[in-house]
Design a protein around this motif. Structure first.
Motif, PDB file in Angstrom:
ATOM      1  N   SER A  90       0.449  -4.205  -1.295  1.00 23.92           N
ATOM      2  CA  SER A  90       1.350  -3.222  -0.702  1.00 23.92           C
ATOM      3  C   SER A  90       1.003  -1.823  -1.187  1.00 23.92           C
ATOM      4  O   SER A  90       0.673  -1.625  -2.356  1.00 23.92           O
ATOM      5  CB  SER A  90       2.802  -3.549  -1.077  1.00 23.92           C
ATOM      6  OG  SER A  90       3.149  -4.842  -0.624  1.00 23.92           O
ATOM      7  N   PHE A  91       1.092  -0.845  -0.277  1.00 19.27           N
ATOM      8  CA  PHE A  91       0.832   0.534  -0.669  1.00 19.27           C
ATOM      9  C   PHE A  91       1.634   1.481   0.204  1.00 19.27           C
ATOM     10  O   PHE A  91       2.006   1.163   1.332  1.00 19.27           O
ATOM     11  CB  PHE A  91      -0.660   0.870  -0.598  1.00 19.27           C
ATOM     12  CG  PHE A  91      -1.244   0.853   0.797  1.00 19.27           C
ATOM     13  CD1 PHE A  91      -1.322   2.022   1.545  1.00 19.27           C
ATOM     14  CD2 PHE A  91      -1.721  -0.321   1.354  1.00 19.27           C
ATOM     15  CE1 PHE A  91      -1.863   2.021   2.821  1.00 19.27           C
ATOM     16  CE2 PHE A  91      -2.266  -0.335   2.628  1.00 19.27           C
ATOM     17  CZ  PHE A  91      -2.340   0.835   3.359  1.00 19.27           C
ATOM     18  N   LYS A  92       1.897   2.662  -0.344  1.00 21.10           N
ATOM     19  CA  LYS A  92       2.677   3.686   0.364  1.00 21.10           C
ATOM     20  C   LYS A  92       1.783   4.528   1.255  1.00 21.10           C
ATOM     21  O   LYS A  92       0.717   4.988   0.834  1.00 21.10           O
ATOM     22  CB  LYS A  92       3.395   4.597  -0.639  1.00 21.10           C
ATOM     23  CG  LYS A  92       4.210   5.722   0.022  1.00 21.10           C
ATOM     24  CD  LYS A  92       4.692   6.753  -0.982  1.00 21.10           C
ATOM     25  CE  LYS A  92       5.808   6.187  -1.836  1.00 21.10           C
ATOM     26  NZ  LYS A  92       6.405   7.226  -2.710  1.00 21.10           N
ATOM     27  N   MET A  93       2.220   4.740   2.500  1.00 23.37           N
ATOM     28  CA  MET A  93       1.588   5.712   3.383  1.00 23.37           C
ATOM     29  C   MET A  93       2.480   6.944   3.433  1.00 23.37           C
ATOM     30  O   MET A  93       3.700   6.835   3.526  1.00 23.37           O
ATOM     31  CB  MET A  93       1.420   5.149   4.797  1.00 23.37           C
ATOM     32  CG  MET A  93       0.446   3.997   4.917  1.00 23.37           C
ATOM     33  SD  MET A  93       0.266   3.438   6.633  1.00 23.37           S
ATOM     34  CE  MET A  93      -0.468   4.885   7.405  1.00 23.37           C
ATOM     35  N   ALA A  94       1.859   8.127   3.343  1.00 28.43           N
ATOM     36  CA  ALA A  94       2.638   9.364   3.357  1.00 28.43           C
ATOM     37  C   ALA A  94       1.816  10.475   3.988  1.00 28.43           C
ATOM     38  O   ALA A  94       0.582  10.462   3.956  1.00 28.43           O
ATOM     39  CB  ALA A  94       3.046   9.756   1.940  1.00 28.43           C
TER      40      ALA A  94
END
Length: 626
Positions: free
Chosen positions: A322-326
């Motif tokens: 899982s990873f954050k997209m911004a």
């Protein structure tokens, strides 16, 4: 090895290397609209000081030894800009887990009632830097996890180590040193504790959370190429497609400071190609900001852009975890320290960048586009050049496939003593797969050769690139040679015998791609008196066979992010190696007598304006005594 030698060897190694196209929207480089963090909920829910007193790890160890639970509250952003809270429980302290004298705190995270921050994602990349408080004091920042599984078990960098960075000197730029310690091995007891909490098998080690990297301007294939470049150069990055960010503009207005638990973007490249690491702010102490809880490039003193960001969502990727997209928001300062425990920013004006400007003209439809990419990291200027140019090429040419391109570029900078220099070159390119690959790499390879030279300090101040491209594929191949001696008839021979001072005309016959029509070029040679009683060769080459163009394959692209080559000679010799090789559309004849030729070019060359030329033919020449 000189640049020309590198170019030839790279050309031989790479037959079909980087064939891909990009899709990037043409438009201004303005920073996307950005909503400032809504701190209302945060202030109501949490009264901690943004620059709180750090928790003593010795006290944590003592509480755990006494059987007392150590429970705190963490803050991070899942979507948008507003931090949300979650529960954190300390499971153990791993002595020297991060490095010598640097402990790692093993934790478990979980959702608070009515909150959905952790959910099924566990600890995700981009959560790095999320502050954890215990009784109003800062315990540290989440920075480690099990990256291949959605696990609530992770690691925390102690605030005591992070706070030491507040007193580090500002400014300056250090050469990238490579990755820091990425794994922390767990003891059998620690794994047993983690598995009991996670109700699943746990790997033997916690890993430093990868940094999600927002990248604009690249297609899927080119983005995958950039990911390979990151991997081979030792960077723990997860590249994903994001929005572009405009160059930071100096302003008299006081920038909006980030908030602990809010998004933090460390920007290394702005513009058409934007490259920004996404993480979380840990603490804000006056005009200093701590984030990530681990290094980005472990480069020491640096000068990245420090930007706000707006989280889009948490991606649950089976391959990368899982990873954050911004998306990037406005700039608020400079990241000036990239260290083991954290990165640090100073609030104020943004970094000084190197502009890479390109004007690409599509001759198929007459359209052109001028694009700009700005490198905030000198060592990344070469990589910013090649990927930034590809972004503009693909937006303007709008296809991949056969084509013909011309290119010209100028690199300006300063050398020892602040003395200005300028290096320029032009060439012609053709390719059945993608004619935009080689011209971009040639310019990037020149930037790399200048910056990585070992003789003088070089600063690149600008790269200006112009190119036209069309879909028609054109290339000529040398098919045969004929020689005229002292004005006599042309003869098709494989060997000739002449006297000293003989004047030779070499007629070069070429044939175009999928054509039956021949074209001729005549080159003039003179046999010097010193070659008497020598045996040598007349070598006729097209520019494409003479090692004229630079070419990096997939294995070599990582060299644009780290020093791989050793140059010989001086900076002047490197500049000569960049500018002196024959162009691709040149036909040249070289009279070579080995050691007796004193290393000089005893021949003739002609520019063939129609298209690049390939192929090589050799005639043996014997010179009489007199």
């Amino acid at each position: 090895m000189k640049l020309g030698d590198r170019s030839a060897s790279r050309r031989r190694r790479a037959a079909v290397a980087l064939s891909a196209a990009f899709v990037v929207g043409a438009g201004a480089l303005a920073t996307p609209a950005y909503a400032q963090p809504d701190t209302t909920k945060r202030v109501t829910a949490q009264a901690e000081d943004p620059c709180p007193t750090p928790v003593s790890i010795a006290d944590v160890k003592q509480d755990l030894a006494d059987g007392k639970p150590v429970v705190g509250t963490g803050w991070t952003v899942v979507k948008g800009t507003t931090p949300e809270s979650f529960k954190v429980e300390v499971l153990a302290v791993i002595p020297d887990g991060i490095g010598a004298g640097r402990d790692l705190v093993m934790i478990e995270v979980s959702d608070l009632p009515s909150q959905n921050v952790i959910g099924s994602n566990g600890i995700w990349a981009g959560m790095s830097g999320s502050p954890v408080y215990v009784d109003g004091k800062l315990l540290g920042a989440i920075s480690y996890g099990f990256t291949w599984s959605a696990s609530p078990i992770g690691g925390l960098t102690p605030a005591t180590d992070m706070m030491e960075l507040l007193n580090a000197p500002t400014a300056g730029q250090a050469k990238t040193k490579g990755a820091a310690k990425n794994k922390v091995t767990l003891s059998a007891g620690q794994r047993q504790t983690a598995e009991a909490r996670a109700t699943a098998a746990i790997p033997r080690s916690l890993e430093k959370l990868p940094t999600p990297v927002s990248v604009s301007g690249l297609s899927d294939k080119r983005l995958a190429s950039l990911q390979k470049t990151f991997d081979k150069s030792g960077r723990s990055f997860i590249a994903y497609r994001g929005a572009s960010g405009g160059k930071p503009v100096s302003s008299s207005a006081v920038p909006t400071a980030p908030v602990p638990g809010g998004n933090f973007a460390a920007v290394q490249i702005y513009g058409d190609l934007t490259v920004a690491g996404i993480g979380t702010t840990t603490a804000v102490c006056g005009d200093k900001v701590l984030a990530f809880g681990h290094p980005m490039d472990f480069a020491g003193k640096v000068s990245y852009g420090a930007n706000h960001a707006s989280a889009l969502r948490i991606m649950n990727d089976g391959a990368d975890g899982s990873f954050k997209m911004a998306n990037l928001g406005e700039n608020f300062g400079i990241v000036d320290q990239d260290r083991l425990a954290a990165i640090r920013a100073t609030i104020g004006n943004g970094p000084v960048t190197t502009p890479i400007k390109s004007k690409i003209t599509n001759l198929d439809n007459g359209k052109s586009r001028t694009g700009t990419t700005e490198s905030a990291v000198p060592e990344y200027t070469a990589a910013a050049t090649v990927y930034g140019l590809w972004a503009n090429y693909d937006s303007t040419f709008d296809k991949w496939g056969k084509g013909l391109a011309t290119s010209s570029w100028t690199i300006k900078g300063t050398r020892a003593g602040g003395k200005a220099f300028s290096v320029s070159r032009s060439d012609m390119w053709s390719d059945l797969g993608d004619p935009t690959i080689d011209p971009a790499i040639e310019a990037a390879d020149a930037v790399d050769a200048l910056l990585s030279n070992e003789y003088e300090p070089v600063k690149i101040t600008s790269v200006d690139f112009n190119s036209s491209v069309k879909s028609a594929y054109e290339r000529y191949r040398i098919t045969k040679l004929a020689v005229s001696v002292n004005g006599g008839k042309y003869k098709n021979v494989s060997a000739i015998t002449v006297k000293p001072k003989a004047k030779l005309k070499v007629r070069v016959t070429m044939r175009g791609y999928q054509s039956t029509v021949d074209r001729n070029v005549v080159l003039n040679l003179k046999v010097a008196k010193r070659y008497a009683k020598q045996i040598g060769t007349i070598t006729v080459q097209g520019g494409l066979s003479a090692g004229s163009s630079s070419f990096l394959d997939d294995e070599d692209l990582s060299c644009l992010l780290m020093d791989c080559d050793e140059s010989e000679g001086s900076l002047n010799s490197i500049i000569s190696d960049i500018t002196s090789p024959p162009k691709n559309n040149v036909v040249r004849a070289d009279l070579d007598f080995g050691e007796n030729d004193e290393g000089e070019f005893s021949g003739d060359a002609r520019t063939f304006a129609a298209a690049p030329v390939t192929g090589e033919k050799v005639i043996v020449i014997k010179v009489k005594k007199k």
